[in-house]
Design an enzyme around this catalytic site. Structure first.
Site, PDB file in Angstrom:
ATOM      1  N   ASP A   1     -21.534  -2.852   5.876  1.00 28.91           N
ATOM      2  CA  ASP A   1     -21.605  -1.663   6.003  1.00 28.91           C
ATOM      3  C   ASP A   1     -21.482  -0.943   7.169  1.00 28.91           C
ATOM      4  O   ASP A   1     -21.750  -1.655   8.154  1.00 28.91           O
ATOM      5  CB  ASP A   1     -23.366  -1.425   5.723  1.00 28.91           C
ATOM      6  CG  ASP A   1     -23.954  -0.931   4.550  1.00 28.91           C
ATOM      7  OD1 ASP A   1     -24.166  -0.753   3.589  1.00 28.91           O
ATOM      8  OD2 ASP A   1     -23.661  -2.907   3.465  1.00 28.91           O
TER       9      ASP A   1
ATOM     10  N   ASP B   1     -20.305  -7.118   2.277  1.00 35.77           N
ATOM     11  CA  ASP B   1     -21.018  -5.681   2.337  1.00 35.77           C
ATOM     12  C   ASP B   1     -21.200  -5.126   3.578  1.00 35.77           C
ATOM     13  O   ASP B   1     -23.045  -4.952   4.489  1.00 35.77           O
ATOM     14  CB  ASP B   1     -22.663  -6.277   1.857  1.00 35.77           C
ATOM     15  CG  ASP B   1     -23.819  -5.352   1.446  1.00 35.77           C
ATOM     16  OD1 ASP B   1     -22.895  -4.468   1.751  1.00 35.77           O
ATOM     17  OD2 ASP B   1     -24.298  -5.738   0.399  1.00 35.77           O
TER      18      ASP B   1
ATOM     19  N   GLU C   1     -24.126  -0.361  -3.612  1.00 33.14           N
ATOM     20  CA  GLU C   1     -24.724  -1.556  -4.521  1.00 33.14           C
ATOM     21  C   GLU C   1     -24.578  -1.225  -6.443  1.00 33.14           C
ATOM     22  O   GLU C   1     -25.186  -2.184  -6.878  1.00 33.14           O
ATOM     23  CB  GLU C   1     -25.877  -2.392  -4.399  1.00 33.14           C
ATOM     24  CG  GLU C   1     -25.733  -2.686  -3.198  1.00 33.14           C
ATOM     25  CD  GLU C   1     -25.945  -2.346  -1.289  1.00 33.14           C
ATOM     26  OE1 GLU C   1     -26.276  -1.227  -1.286  1.00 33.14           O
ATOM     27  OE2 GLU C   1     -24.930  -2.947  -0.547  1.00 33.14           O
TER      28      GLU C   1
END
Lengths: 558, 269
Positions: free
Chosen positions: A309, A307, A198
């Site tokens: 992951d 986001d 981030e």
């Protein structure tokens, strides 16, 4: 004279017993790690075994008697942050990490402390999501821990004495690096990941010499100029593209392959400056652990903007796929799909949604998703895309039981808002944004913050929930589902007693029947569970440990 | 005279030099205190709106989209643990609050100032607006409609609904009117209503205080604290999130007056 003899003998015996406790079970050789499944009473690595099943074969606690399970001891962490650690257990001694990088050795039967080691981080570290640590690795007589300020430390497992400390990277570089995950020993190497996805960092996976702390190889998770697959990033965006390695990996000794998942590309939700697939973000890497060379990769979410992951723990299992016995990699991904991949070649076999999803209508033969337009983050906030920011799965461990031959996933059905904010690009705008002097150790460094996410959750428990699911790994079919109130942050563990243990965000620790999903036992710890359970034996008795809040709770039968 | 001036200049120069040395040595809190403006230099309407956008990104997970709190503090009260002056709020956002989950921010100074501007607006929404109605008439309506049966103002009333003692400072006029006409439009997590249909016995309704998979705790409509095990619950309904009835039936004048009364409630400060 006789009295003295008795006393002396007693003293000698007491010393021997104490010495035996702290010294027993060491050294933990790499051969023992390869056969960790056979050491039923121990938990010698993060996921217990290299295939990352997080399965304990212990069966003293089972469906018939789990109702009698009760607290044997607590370990009070006395810290603000929650525990995210997976303790290790070697022959009656538990080793665990506390947030902010302390290590404790406890008597695994009583929870009484044997020694403590406290690493001193600087006041300001750059962890994205709390000053947490997820655990240790062990080899020989040495414990290994990653630190929030990007060091690896080696500590004597018998005393807590620090043996060496190596800096992985400047923790203040870019927007800040950190290393909250647990390391993994593979043969004679210590494999270490890092975080900062981030914060505009450049990701890597490292291997160190466990004896000296010398770095042996570094794999850059973003291809560098001249390397294969360089050029999947727009302009210079690869330099700050994130792609970190913040969780743990798995190892297949048969093919000598290390598997490790990678994080999101940066900026997380704003892709204005990073067109392209952004390799090797949101991927699994198959590496040669001896050299750090890439064997193959599979990218779950090309050009991620949510986001999502792919830092879930890789699970290695052999299963039937379309009638063929297949050496597979099973992966319930944050993007909401369960994947089956041939772990010897990286070939995509199948994918199936395990939570509500709105972003992909299918996959091509190579596993590339056919993306449905309109699911991207927007300036005004997109609240119709599922799964949410924290995904259908996250870092918490899944578990595979060789008894049922099912995979257990503590899945998240979460409704969130995806918002795209303006994130200045670090290579096109001045990095020297004004920051009051003295406020940061790296004042002037570019800080991307959260990369443009609006983070609020939509609605209450009626809009988001959690569920433990049993998945047939060969088909992705869900065999049963056990719903819980809120999306979880804890993992699950299957056992030889045909149980599945886990804990909820409200602190309810539970045991489910692994065959039916029926809830057989609960305990209200009332501290959020942000970790995954383990099981081991102390004095021959099976115990189950799980952190809840800042307490490690350990259960036993009698 | 000249020499005295020279001496004075020399002394000033030496003092400045010493201060420079000292400033170079300043770190952490001291450096922040030395450089933070006493009043917010970014306080235009546009700045506050940008602060709102930043707040939505950085703060709402804990403080709520409207600053109503939850995991983090209620920012609508205008009361701040670490001080409410502009430099105090700047330092709180910049450095976080040690020993709590409030983290330090790594935004730039101007961005933090803009957020500070928005946060102060959250805590003083009602101070910047003048209610057009008759507060005294509104007070009579408050009594006539039995509002004290659910709300508290100072020592009067009960705690089933939000405490209104300083609602005129925390909430703007539009919010107050909306709360009266459409109470379900915004219900903070701390005042969400649930209705429990039991497998046996009478139904239970009230404000949900806590919940996990095994049980739900609530304050029932009589103000009693209740804990109900879910295995005895036939149905747990959340479709009416507010216990507050709508006062849409009030005339426009009465509504304006009632809003004026609520706006007059500025709390003890």
């Amino acid at each position: 004279m006789k009295k003295w003899s008795v006393r002396l003998a007693g003293a000698t015996f007491a010393m021997a017993a104490a010495w035996t406790l702290s010294g027993q079970g060491l050294p933990v050789t790499s051969e023992r790690l390869l056969k960790a499944a056979d050491e039923q009473g121990n938990w010698l690595m993060y996921s217990r075994t290299y295939n990352s099943w997080r399965f304990s074969g212990l069966n003293q606690i089972n469906a018939n008697n789990v109702k009698n399970l009760h607290v044997k001891w607590l370990f009070q962490g006395r810290h603000i942050e929650k525990f995210e650690t997976t303790p290790l257990v070697a022959n009656g001694v538990m080793y665990l990490t506390r947030p902010e990088n302390a290590i404790y050795a406890l008597d695994a039967a009583t929870g009484r402390q044997l020694w403590a080691y406290e690493y001193r981080n600087p006041a300001r570290t750059f962890n994205c999501c709390g000053k947490v640590n997820r655990g240790l690795a062990i080899l020989g007589n040495t414990l290994f821990m990653n630190t929030l300020d990007m060091h690896v430390v080696a500590v004597d497992a018998r005393s807590g004495h620090e043996l060496w400390k190596t800096e992985m990277y400047d923790y203040t570089a870019a927007g800040g690096y950190a290393a909250p995950g647990a390391p993994l020993i593979v043969k004679d190497k210590l494999i270490v990941g890092m975080a900062g996805g981030e914060k505009g960092v450049s990701g890597f996976l490292d291997a160190y010499d466990p004896k000296t702390g010398k770095r042996l190889w570094r794999f850059h998770t973003i291809p560098q100029p001249g390397e294969p697959n360089f050029g999947t990033w727009d302009g210079d965006s690869w330099k700050t593209g994130g792609v970190t390695t913040w969780n743990n990996g798995s190892y297949d000794p048969e093919t000598n392959t290390l598997f490790w998942g990678t994080s999101n590309p940066w900026p997380d939700y704003n892709d204005d400056f990073r067109k392209g697939d952004n390799l090797y973000s949101c991927s699994v890497l198959a590496l040669d652990p001896d050299t750090g060379k890439l064997k193959w990769h599979f990218q779950f979410t090309p050009h991620d903007v949510h986001d999502w992951d792919s830092t879930q723990i890789p699970i290695l299992l052999d299963t039937q796929f379309q009638g063929m016995n297949t050496k597979a990699l099973a992966w319930a991904n944050r993007n909401g799909f369960y994947y089956l991949i041939d772990r010897t070649t990286g070939k995509f076999l199948m994918a199936k949604a395990f939570v509500k999803q709105t972003w992909a209508k299918g996959f091509d033969d190579n596993g590339r998703p056919e993306v449905i337009p309109g699911n991207e983050p927007t300036p005004e906030g997109n609240d119709h895309t599922w799964p949410g920011i924290d995904g259908g799965a996250n870092w918490m461990s899944h578990s595979y039981s060789p008894l049922t031959k099912w995979l257990y996933v503590f899945a998240r059905e979460e409704h969130r808002v995806f918002s795209k904010n303006t994130v200045p690009h670090p290579t096109t705008e001045t990095p020297d944004r004004p920051v009051a002097a003295g406020t940061l150790p790296n004042a002037g460094a570019y800080d991307p913050g959260l990369g443009g996410a609006r983070t609020q959750q939509v609605g209450g428990p009626e809009e988001s929930w959690g569920k433990v699911i049993a998945v047939d790994p060969g088909t992705g079919n869900v065999k049963w589902e056990h719903k819980v109130l809120t999306p979880p942050w804890g993992g699950v563990m299957a056992t030889g007693g045909n149980l599945v243990f886990g804990g909820t965000l409200e602190g309810m620790i539970f045991a489910l029947n692994a065959t039916t999903g029926e809830r057989l036992w609960t305990f209200s710890a009332n501290g959020p569970v942000f970790a995954s359970p383990i099981s081991y034996t102390a004095n021959g008795k099976q115990m189950v440990s799980i952190p809840a809040g800042d307490v490690i709770v350990t259960f036993g039968l009698d | 005279m000249l020499s005295r001036i020279f001496l004075g200049l020399a002394a000033s120069a030496a003092l400045l030099a010493a201060q420079n040395v000292q400033n170079q040595a300043l770190t952490g809190e001291a450096a922040r205190s030395a450089e933070i403006a006493k009043t917010n230099p970014f306080n235009t309407e546009a700045d506050v709106q940008q602060g709102n956008a930043l707040f939505q990104v950085q703060c709402t997970y804990c403080h709520g989209a409207r600053g109503e709190g939850g995991r983090g503090a209620d920012l609508t009260a205008g009361v701040y643990k670490m001080g409410g002056a502009d430099p105090d709020l700047f330092k709180t956002v910049r450095s976080g609050i040690p020993g709590t989950e409030m983290p330090a921010s790594r935004l730039t100074d101007d961005e933090i100032w803009k957020m500070v501007g928005f946060v102060k607006r959250l805590g003083s929404r009602g101070l910047s607006e003048k209610a057009p109605g008759d507060a005294a008439a509104g007070k009579a309506l408050y009594a006539k409609n039995g509002c004290a049966g659910c709300h508290r103002i100072g020592d009067e009333g009960v705690d089933l609904g939000p405490d209104l003692s300083d609602v005129g400072r925390r909430r703007g006029l539009a919010f107050l009117e909306e709360s009266l006409v459409k109470p379900e439009a915004f219900v903070s997590n701390t005042f969400r209503a649930v209705q429990l249909v039991m497998k046996s016995g009478p139904a239970v309704g009230g404000i949900r205080l806590n919940e996990d998979d095994l049980s739900v705790q609530l304050r029932d409509t009589n103000g009693n604290l209740r804990s109900v095990m879910k295995d005895g619950v036939k149905e747990l309904r959340r479709d009416k999130p507010s216990l507050m009835p709508s006062y849409e039936r009030l005339s426009k004048t009465d509504l304006t007056n009632l809003v004026a009364y609520l706006n007059s409630l500025k709390g003890a400060q």
